[in-house]
Design a protein around this motif. Structure first.
Motif, short mmCIF file in Angstrom:
data_model
loop_
_atom_site.label_atom_id
_atom_site.label_comp_id
_atom_site.label_asym_id
_atom_site.label_seq_id
_atom_site.Cartn_x
_atom_site.Cartn_y
_atom_site.Cartn_z
N UNK A 162 39.72 42.40 53.81
CA UNK A 162 38.69 41.39 53.57
C UNK A 162 38.57 41.03 52.09
N UNK A 163 39.50 41.52 51.27
CA UNK A 163 39.50 41.20 49.84
C UNK A 163 40.57 40.16 49.54
N UNK A 164 40.46 39.56 48.34
CA UNK A 164 41.45 38.58 47.91
C UNK A 164 41.82 38.81 46.45
N UNK A 165 43.04 38.49 46.12
CA UNK A 165 43.51 38.54 44.73
C UNK A 165 43.33 39.90 44.07
N UNK A 166 43.57 40.94 44.84
CA UNK A 166 43.50 42.28 44.27
C UNK A 166 42.11 42.78 43.94
N UNK A 167 41.08 42.17 44.52
CA UNK A 167 39.70 42.62 44.26
C UNK A 167 39.48 44.00 44.88
N UNK A 168 38.56 44.78 44.30
CA UNK A 168 38.31 46.12 44.86
C UNK A 168 37.74 46.02 46.27
N UNK A 169 38.11 46.98 47.09
CA UNK A 169 37.67 46.96 48.49
C UNK A 169 36.31 47.62 48.66
N UNK A 170 35.94 48.53 47.77
CA UNK A 170 34.68 49.28 47.87
C UNK A 170 33.80 48.99 46.66
N UNK A 171 32.55 48.70 46.90
CA UNK A 171 31.60 48.47 45.81
C UNK A 171 31.36 49.78 45.07
N UNK A 172 31.64 49.80 43.78
CA UNK A 172 31.54 51.05 43.03
C UNK A 172 30.69 50.93 41.77
N UNK A 173 30.05 49.77 41.57
CA UNK A 173 29.24 49.61 40.36
C UNK A 173 28.04 50.55 40.37
N UNK A 174 27.48 50.76 41.56
CA UNK A 174 26.38 51.70 41.75
C UNK A 174 26.66 52.51 43.00
N UNK A 175 26.21 53.75 43.03
CA UNK A 175 26.42 54.59 44.20
C UNK A 175 25.78 53.97 45.43
N UNK A 176 26.58 53.81 46.48
CA UNK A 176 26.04 53.26 47.73
C UNK A 176 24.98 54.18 48.32
N UNK A 177 25.15 55.47 48.16
CA UNK A 177 24.16 56.42 48.67
C UNK A 177 22.83 56.26 47.96
N UNK A 178 22.86 56.14 46.63
CA UNK A 178 21.61 55.99 45.88
C UNK A 178 20.93 54.66 46.20
N UNK A 179 21.72 53.60 46.39
CA UNK A 179 21.14 52.31 46.77
C UNK A 179 20.49 52.39 48.14
N UNK A 180 21.13 53.09 49.06
CA UNK A 180 20.59 53.24 50.41
C UNK A 180 19.28 54.02 50.39
N UNK A 181 19.24 55.10 49.63
CA UNK A 181 18.01 55.90 49.54
C UNK A 181 16.89 55.10 48.89
#
Length: 244
Positions: free
Chosen positions: A31-50
């Motif tokens: 679902x990515x294009x032009x070599x974009x990262x596949x996983x959001x890593x700017x902020x921890x997904x776990x911390x955002x979820x909490x």
């Protein structure tokens, strides 16, 4: 049984994804294009979820307390005249879109969690209020007569009969409020609140569908789990009370 297995599988998938999101990169890479990262890593997904869940929990708790207090007030003899006013106040959150509430709250409260809490609190008042009022006023006639025959005071009747019998409907209102707030909270990231909307917005801005899917997937699974959690609690309360 099948439903429980699916729920358990969804919960296990969500937990694994939040703990080790990088291991799911091959799943989102298409679902990515032009070599974009596949996983959001700017902020921890776990911390955002909490953080997302904490904001929703605080808003639902506030809506429940205020909605229940208003419902108790307008269903007592001394407060019945305030019913139209209470209905108007609780309907405000449904009348004004959460985005409009955010726009009005930011100049007063600044950016961050505060405006999001206000928007979710107002948006969740009506379901809790209406369900609590329905539960408090929908008592079977024989229960009302039994309470009078026992000589219970209004306060005793409220604590011992009305509130316990209204609990299933109150929980149903909380369920609706929680599920709605869970999805609506994503817009809080537009005013710098730490929610899963950050992932979705990052995906939209960078045209990275993988990020949008990740944010939506986490919110969607959480909504299903919370919905079924409240529903199970409602059923358990009904069984204990002998209500179908």
């Amino acid at each position: 049984m099948t439903g429980r297995i699916l729920l358990a599988g969804a919960a296990a998938f969500l937990l694994a994804f939040l703990i080790a999101p990088a291991s799911f990169a091959p799943l989102f890479q298409p679902f990515t294009r032009n070599g974009a990262p596949a996983i959001y890593a700017q902020t921890s997904l776990l911390s955002l979820t909490l953080s997302h869940l904490a904001i929703v929990a605080a808003a639902v708790a506030g809506s429940t307390v205020v909605g229940l207090v208003l419902a108790v007030l307008v269903t007592r003899r001394a407060g019945r005249e305030f019913l139209p006013l209470a209905r108007t106040v609780t309907a405000i959150g449904q009348t004004f879109p959460p985005v409009a509430v955010l726009a009005l709250a930011v100049p007063l409260m600044g950016f961050g969690t505060g405006p999001t809490l206000v928007a979710l609190f107002l948006y969740g008042l009506l379901p809790v209020f209406e369900n609590a009022m329905a539960g408090l006023t929908g008592q079977p006639p024989h229960v009302t007569e039994a309470a009078r025959g026992m000589g219970l005071t209004p306060g005793q009747r409220l604590r011992q009969i009305d509130l316990p019998l209204a609990l299933p409907l109150l929980l149903a209102g909380m369920r609706l409020t929680a599920v709605i707030s869970l999805g609506t909270a994503t817009i809080g990231s537009t005013v710098a609140a730490r929610t899963l909307g950050e992932v979705i917005i990052a995906g939209l801005l960078s045209s990275n569908t993988a990020f949008v899917l990740q944010g939506g997937l986490v919110v969607g699974i959480l909504a299903v789990l919370i919905h079924h959690g409240f529903q199970g609690l409602e059923n358990r309360v009904r069984r204990r009370m002998g209500v179908d």
